[in-house]
Design a protein around this motif. Structure first.
Motif, PDB file in Angstrom:
ATOM      1  N   SER A  22      18.950 -56.436  37.947  1.00 15.99           N
ATOM      2  CA  SER A  22      18.212 -55.235  37.570  1.00 15.99           C
ATOM      3  C   SER A  22      17.288 -54.773  38.695  1.00 15.99           C
ATOM      4  CB  SER A  22      17.396 -55.482  36.302  1.00 15.99           C
ATOM      5  OG  SER A  22      18.231 -55.570  35.164  1.00 15.99           O
ATOM      6  N   SER A  24      14.226 -53.684  30.979  1.00 19.22           N
ATOM      7  CA  SER A  24      14.029 -55.033  31.502  1.00 19.22           C
ATOM      8  C   SER A  24      12.821 -55.740  30.913  1.00 19.22           C
ATOM      9  CB  SER A  24      13.903 -54.984  33.031  1.00 19.22           C
ATOM     10  OG  SER A  24      15.099 -54.498  33.617  1.00 19.22           O
ATOM     11  N   THR A  25      12.036 -55.044  30.100  1.00 22.61           N
ATOM     12  CA  THR A  25      10.922 -55.710  29.424  1.00 22.61           C
ATOM     13  C   THR A  25      11.418 -56.602  28.289  1.00 22.61           C
ATOM     14  OG1 THR A  25      10.614 -53.915  27.814  1.00 22.61           O
ATOM     15  CG2 THR A  25       9.392 -53.764  29.902  1.00 22.61           C
ATOM     16  N   ALA A  76       8.033 -56.347  32.938  1.00 20.84           N
ATOM     17  CA  ALA A  76       9.341 -56.361  33.595  1.00 20.84           C
ATOM     18  C   ALA A  76       9.336 -57.264  34.823  1.00 20.84           C
ATOM     19  CB  ALA A  76       9.744 -54.939  33.988  1.00 20.84           C
ATOM     20  N   MET A  96      12.518 -59.360  34.541  1.00 22.61           N
ATOM     21  CA  MET A  96      13.649 -58.638  35.108  1.00 22.61           C
ATOM     22  C   MET A  96      14.573 -59.563  35.888  1.00 22.61           C
ATOM     23  SD  MET A  96      13.541 -55.224  37.533  1.00 22.61           S
ATOM     24  CE  MET A  96      12.977 -54.153  36.209  1.00 22.61           C
ATOM     25  N   SER A  97      15.881 -59.368  35.703  1.00 15.02           N
ATOM     26  CA  SER A  97      16.874 -60.155  36.442  1.00 15.02           C
ATOM     27  C   SER A  97      16.980 -59.651  37.876  1.00 15.02           C
ATOM     28  CB  SER A  97      18.242 -60.052  35.770  1.00 15.02           C
ATOM     29  OG  SER A  97      18.743 -58.733  35.879  1.00 15.02           O
ATOM     30  N   GLU A 115      15.499 -48.295  33.558  1.00 17.00           N
ATOM     31  CA  GLU A 115      15.859 -49.670  33.942  1.00 17.00           C
ATOM     32  C   GLU A 115      14.658 -50.593  33.796  1.00 17.00           C
ATOM     33  OE1 GLU A 115      18.418 -52.659  34.861  1.00 17.00           O
ATOM     34  OE2 GLU A 115      18.960 -50.537  34.662  1.00 17.00           O
ATOM     35  N   LEU A 116      13.503 -50.103  34.198  1.00 15.59           N
ATOM     36  CA  LEU A 116      12.295 -50.911  34.063  1.00 15.59           C
ATOM     37  C   LEU A 116      11.984 -51.182  32.599  1.00 15.59           C
ATOM     38  CD1 LEU A 116       9.054 -50.510  36.093  1.00 15.59           C
ATOM     39  CD2 LEU A 116       8.925 -50.725  33.614  1.00 15.59           C
TER      40      LEU A 116
END
Length: 249
Positions: A136, A171-172, A128, A132-133, A167-168
């Protein structure tokens, strides 16, 4: 095999039989699953109340309550406040064997499942960090802030913790990893939701989540993985303590 009508609580209680004092909630859940799969109990059947189940199985009500909570998380039963607990469908279809072993067996198996989760969460944190953005990352910060603001509100605290990890995982950008983590988290949730039991545990959990967030925000995958691994180790200790406590009820 007999078919039980919706109101046939006496027949279900008689079919269960005593398990003996001291049986853990996991054993109660396993016994209920055996009944659901071995007997032809119709979907929608209302189960006996907690007190009656506890008497039939010769266990404490807390063990029955934990077992029903686990089965509800897995979608086997539907607990309706003020009405009762109902079988959702055919248990052999609702609960694949690939899921049942994780929740329903021994304390050792639960610890092993937590160990697998730790490895996957650590890998997810590393992945992530790279994917991750910025949006995020900001969402994760809000979840840490929510944990800080709700340390005295157990339900809010647990939800913020859950959303942080979701969320983590999302995000992967790895659907298989996300699905595995969600399945394992669901299997452990009946215990992990009870693992933070006092202010010291809450403060420690907040610090651990903040360390993961800060490493990810800094785009440092090694630090993120190390912070998550540390969090998973202490979370596993808290989880083991919770399982032990309930096993002794």
């Amino acid at each position: 095999m007999p078919v039980y009508p919706t109101s046939a609580t006496e027949e279900i209680s008689a079919a269960l039989g005593a398990m003996g004092a001291g049986s853990a909630s996991s054993a109660v859940a396993k016994r209920l699953l055996e009944l659901f799969t071995e007997e032809s109990i119709s979907p929608g059947t209302r189960l006996p109340p907690e007190r009656q189940l506890a008497a039939s199985l010769a266990v404490g009500r807390s063990a029955v309550r934990e077992a029903l909570a686990a089965l509800e998380i897995l979608g086997v039963v539907d607990v309706r406040p003020g009405s009762g607990t109902y079988l959702r469908g055919n248990a052999s279809e609702l609960l694949p064997q690939t899921l049942s072993w994780g929740m329903m067996l021994s304390r050792t198996r639960t610890a092993e499942l937590a160990e697998v989760r730790g490895a996957l969460e650590t890998y997810a944190a590393r992945l992530a960090t790279e994917r991750m953005s910025d949006e995020s990352i900001e969402v994760m910060r809000t979840h840490v802030d929510e944990m800080r603001a709700s340390s005295a509100d157990f339900a809010r605290f647990v939800e913020a913790d859950l959303q942080f990890h979701l969320e983590l995982a999302r995000s992967t950008d790895n659907t298989v990893l996300l699905d595995l983590l969600q399945s394992i988290r669901s299997l452990l949730r009946v215990w992990s939701d009870r693992a933070v039991q006092d202010d010291d545990h809450a403060r420690q959990a907040i610090e651990e989540h903040a360390a993961v967030y800060e490493a990810i925000a800094a785009r440092d995958p090694d630090a993120a993985a190390a912070a998550m691994a540390a969090h998973m180790r202490t979370a596993a200790v808290r989880l083991a303590g919770t399982v032990q406590t309930h096993a002794e009820d």
